[in-house]
Design a protein around this motif. Sequence first.
Motif, PDB file in Angstrom:
ATOM      1  N   GLU A 214       0.837  -1.213   0.000  1.00  0.00           N
ATOM      2  CA  GLU A 214       0.000   0.000   0.000  1.00  0.00           C
ATOM      3  C   GLU A 214       0.865   1.254   0.000  1.00  0.00           C
ATOM      4  N   HIS A 215       1.958   1.237   0.758  1.00  0.00           N
ATOM      5  CA  HIS A 215       2.872   2.381   0.754  1.00  0.00           C
ATOM      6  C   HIS A 215       3.513   2.552  -0.628  1.00  0.00           C
ATOM      7  N   CYS A 216       3.870   1.431  -1.256  1.00  0.00           N
ATOM      8  CA  CYS A 216       4.442   1.514  -2.601  1.00  0.00           C
ATOM      9  C   CYS A 216       3.448   2.135  -3.581  1.00  0.00           C
ATOM     10  N   ALA A 217       2.190   1.707  -3.496  1.00  0.00           N
ATOM     11  CA  ALA A 217       1.164   2.251  -4.388  1.00  0.00           C
ATOM     12  C   ALA A 217       1.001   3.746  -4.176  1.00  0.00           C
ATOM     13  N   ARG A 218       1.097   4.185  -2.940  1.00  0.00           N
ATOM     14  CA  ARG A 218       0.911   5.604  -2.620  1.00  0.00           C
ATOM     15  C   ARG A 218       1.976   6.471  -3.272  1.00  0.00           C
ATOM     16  N   ILE A 219       3.219   5.961  -3.371  1.00  0.00           N
ATOM     17  CA  ILE A 219       4.295   6.772  -3.952  1.00  0.00           C
ATOM     18  C   ILE A 219       4.602   6.388  -5.391  1.00  0.00           C
ATOM     19  N   GLY A 220       3.860   5.402  -5.927  1.00  0.00           N
ATOM     20  CA  GLY A 220       4.047   5.013  -7.317  1.00  0.00           C
ATOM     21  C   GLY A 220       5.240   4.130  -7.577  1.00  0.00           C
ATOM     22  N   ARG A 221       5.642   3.337  -6.589  1.00  0.00           N
ATOM     23  CA  ARG A 221       6.760   2.414  -6.785  1.00  0.00           C
ATOM     24  C   ARG A 221       6.243   1.002  -6.995  1.00  0.00           C
ATOM     25  N   ASP A 222       6.872   0.265  -7.901  1.00  0.00           N
ATOM     26  CA  ASP A 222       6.529  -1.131  -8.138  1.00  0.00           C
ATOM     27  C   ASP A 222       6.958  -1.949  -6.923  1.00  0.00           C
ATOM     28  N   PRO A 223       6.025  -2.574  -6.198  1.00  0.00           N
ATOM     29  CA  PRO A 223       6.404  -3.306  -4.980  1.00  0.00           C
ATOM     30  C   PRO A 223       7.319  -4.499  -5.252  1.00  0.00           C
ATOM     31  N   SER A 224       7.323  -4.995  -6.477  1.00  0.00           N
ATOM     32  CA  SER A 224       8.190  -6.136  -6.797  1.00  0.00           C
ATOM     33  C   SER A 224       9.668  -5.750  -6.809  1.00  0.00           C
ATOM     34  N   GLU A 225       9.956  -4.447  -6.757  1.00  0.00           N
ATOM     35  CA  GLU A 225      11.344  -3.995  -6.698  1.00  0.00           C
ATOM     36  C   GLU A 225      11.959  -4.214  -5.324  1.00  0.00           C
ATOM     37  N   ILE A 226      11.158  -4.527  -4.325  1.00  0.00           N
ATOM     38  CA  ILE A 226      11.641  -4.692  -2.952  1.00  0.00           C
ATOM     39  C   ILE A 226      11.533  -6.157  -2.552  1.00  0.00           C
ATOM     40  N   ASP A 227      12.665  -6.805  -2.324  1.00  0.00           N
ATOM     41  CA  ASP A 227      12.651  -8.175  -1.823  1.00  0.00           C
ATOM     42  C   ASP A 227      12.213  -8.177  -0.369  1.00  0.00           C
ATOM     43  N   ARG A 228      11.420  -9.211  -0.014  1.00  0.00           N
ATOM     44  CA  ARG A 228      10.905  -9.316   1.348  1.00  0.00           C
ATOM     45  C   ARG A 228      11.641 -10.442   2.076  1.00  0.00           C
ATOM     46  N   THR A 229      12.250 -10.116   3.204  1.00  0.00           N
ATOM     47  CA  THR A 229      12.977 -11.096   4.002  1.00  0.00           C
ATOM     48  C   THR A 229      12.425 -11.090   5.425  1.00  0.00           C
ATOM     49  N   ALA A 230      12.494 -12.223   6.080  1.00  0.00           N
ATOM     50  CA  ALA A 230      11.945 -12.322   7.441  1.00  0.00           C
ATOM     51  C   ALA A 230      12.652 -13.422   8.200  1.00  0.00           C
ATOM     52  N   GLN A 231      12.516 -13.371   9.530  1.00  0.00           N
ATOM     53  CA  GLN A 231      13.066 -14.410  10.383  1.00  0.00           C
ATOM     54  C   GLN A 231      12.181 -14.627  11.590  1.00  0.00           C
ATOM     55  N   ALA A 232      12.299 -15.823  12.143  1.00  0.00           N
ATOM     56  CA  ALA A 232      11.701 -16.180  13.419  1.00  0.00           C
ATOM     57  C   ALA A 232      12.645 -17.158  14.095  1.00  0.00           C
ATOM     58  N   LEU A 233      12.644 -17.191  15.412  1.00  0.00           N
ATOM     59  CA  LEU A 233      13.405 -18.226  16.103  1.00  0.00           C
ATOM     60  C   LEU A 233      12.924 -19.582  15.616  1.00  0.00           C
ATOM     61  N   THR A 234      13.862 -20.496  15.368  1.00  0.00           N
ATOM     62  CA  THR A 234      13.549 -21.731  14.666  1.00  0.00           C
ATOM     63  C   THR A 234      13.932 -22.935  15.521  1.00  0.00           C
ATOM     64  N   VAL A 235      12.944 -23.806  15.734  1.00  0.00           N
ATOM     65  CA  VAL A 235      13.146 -25.028  16.517  1.00  0.00           C
ATOM     66  C   VAL A 235      13.131 -26.219  15.566  1.00  0.00           C
ATOM     67  N   VAL A 236      14.146 -27.061  15.661  1.00  0.00           N
ATOM     68  CA  VAL A 236      14.241 -28.261  14.819  1.00  0.00           C
ATOM     69  C   VAL A 236      14.232 -29.470  15.736  1.00  0.00           C
ATOM     70  N   GLY A 237      13.044 -30.069  15.911  1.00  0.00           N
ATOM     71  CA  GLY A 237      12.905 -31.179  16.842  1.00  0.00           C
ATOM     72  C   GLY A 237      12.735 -30.645  18.255  1.00  0.00           C
ATOM     73  N   GLY A 238      11.699 -31.097  18.940  1.00  0.00           N
ATOM     74  CA  GLY A 238      11.430 -30.575  20.270  1.00  0.00           C
ATOM     75  C   GLY A 238      10.273 -29.597  20.242  1.00  0.00           C
ATOM     76  N   SER A 239       9.975 -29.040  21.396  1.00  0.00           N
ATOM     77  CA  SER A 239       8.810 -28.171  21.520  1.00  0.00           C
ATOM     78  C   SER A 239       9.216 -26.706  21.430  1.00  0.00           C
ATOM     79  N   ARG A 240       8.280 -25.886  20.977  1.00  0.00           N
ATOM     80  CA  ARG A 240       8.540 -24.450  20.896  1.00  0.00           C
ATOM     81  C   ARG A 240       8.504 -23.843  22.301  1.00  0.00           C
ATOM     82  N   PRO A 241       9.421 -22.947  22.596  1.00  0.00           N
ATOM     83  CA  PRO A 241       9.385 -22.283  23.901  1.00  0.00           C
ATOM     84  C   PRO A 241       8.232 -21.297  23.969  1.00  0.00           C
TER      85      PRO A 241
END
Length: 295
Positions: A214-241
């Motif tokens: 929505e912010h991209c649309a407001r300023i006229g920028r193609d949103p596909s020009e911005i790569d989206r990256t994210a993280q979360a704490l990751t549990v491999v085997g076992g229970s989530r804290p």
Amino acid sequence: MVAVMRLSIWPGAGQPYEAILEAATHAEETGWDAVYIADHFMPNAGPGVDVRHPVLEATALVAALGAAVPRVRIGTLVLGNTYRHPAVVANLAATLDRITGGRFVLGVGAGWQVNEHEQYGIDLPPTKQLLDRFVEALQVLRGLLRDPVTSFDGTYYQLAEAVNEPKPVQEPLPILIGAKGEKRMLGVVAQYADLWNAWGTPDLIAHKMKVLDEHCARIGRDPSEIDRTAQALTVVGGSRPDIDRPVIGGSRADLAASIEQYEAIGLDELIVPDAMLGTGADRLRAMDTIRSLVR
């Protein structure tokens, strides 16, 4: 063709360099895409936290890893703007891109960790001033990294026919902005970022991505020009804290489901903090499990 989600590792800087290098080398050898390092000088103060636990400095780590590990991208997640003048950061970033042969990702953020500012006597202004300063810093960075000469007359930064040579190998060197605030910061991302980063499980990230669009649309920028990256704490085997931070995984099936959800919302890059992956051989096995679940 459906884009393949990139997979990157985030070794904590509060461990010996040898352990960080081990994780980065394993990522290099097993098909991961990048290694990121956070910019902190000490643990964030809080209940039960040992604020004297050793933490290695981010820019030195990134330079060392860039020289030691020859394939993966190397990035900061993210450099706090209050800690270094943006002209110095631009010079640093260009040098790091030269060291890595064009593999550096400059991740930056406004700055936030109170105890670091208090102990080191670094000013941490009120939120509006903090963000205003960050916006000026982004303009300085873009100018020095991309233009032959940069002059800038801002409230917080002033440059007079400033040069930054040599320029980065990449044209342009990608700027990643870490941000979550929907009212202003995602608007800053829309205007200045090549990549965006935030903590969050897939449902939250999907919501933030919509706001960014929505912010991209407001300023006229193609949103596909911005790569989206994210993280979360990751549990491999076992229970989530049971903690007040984004966590994914648990069983192999739970982890696979979370990864599929990130892929389904169109996330470009999943970044995995190593905080819950164990140490030594256990961490490497956990990394292999995660790698096997991403196409």
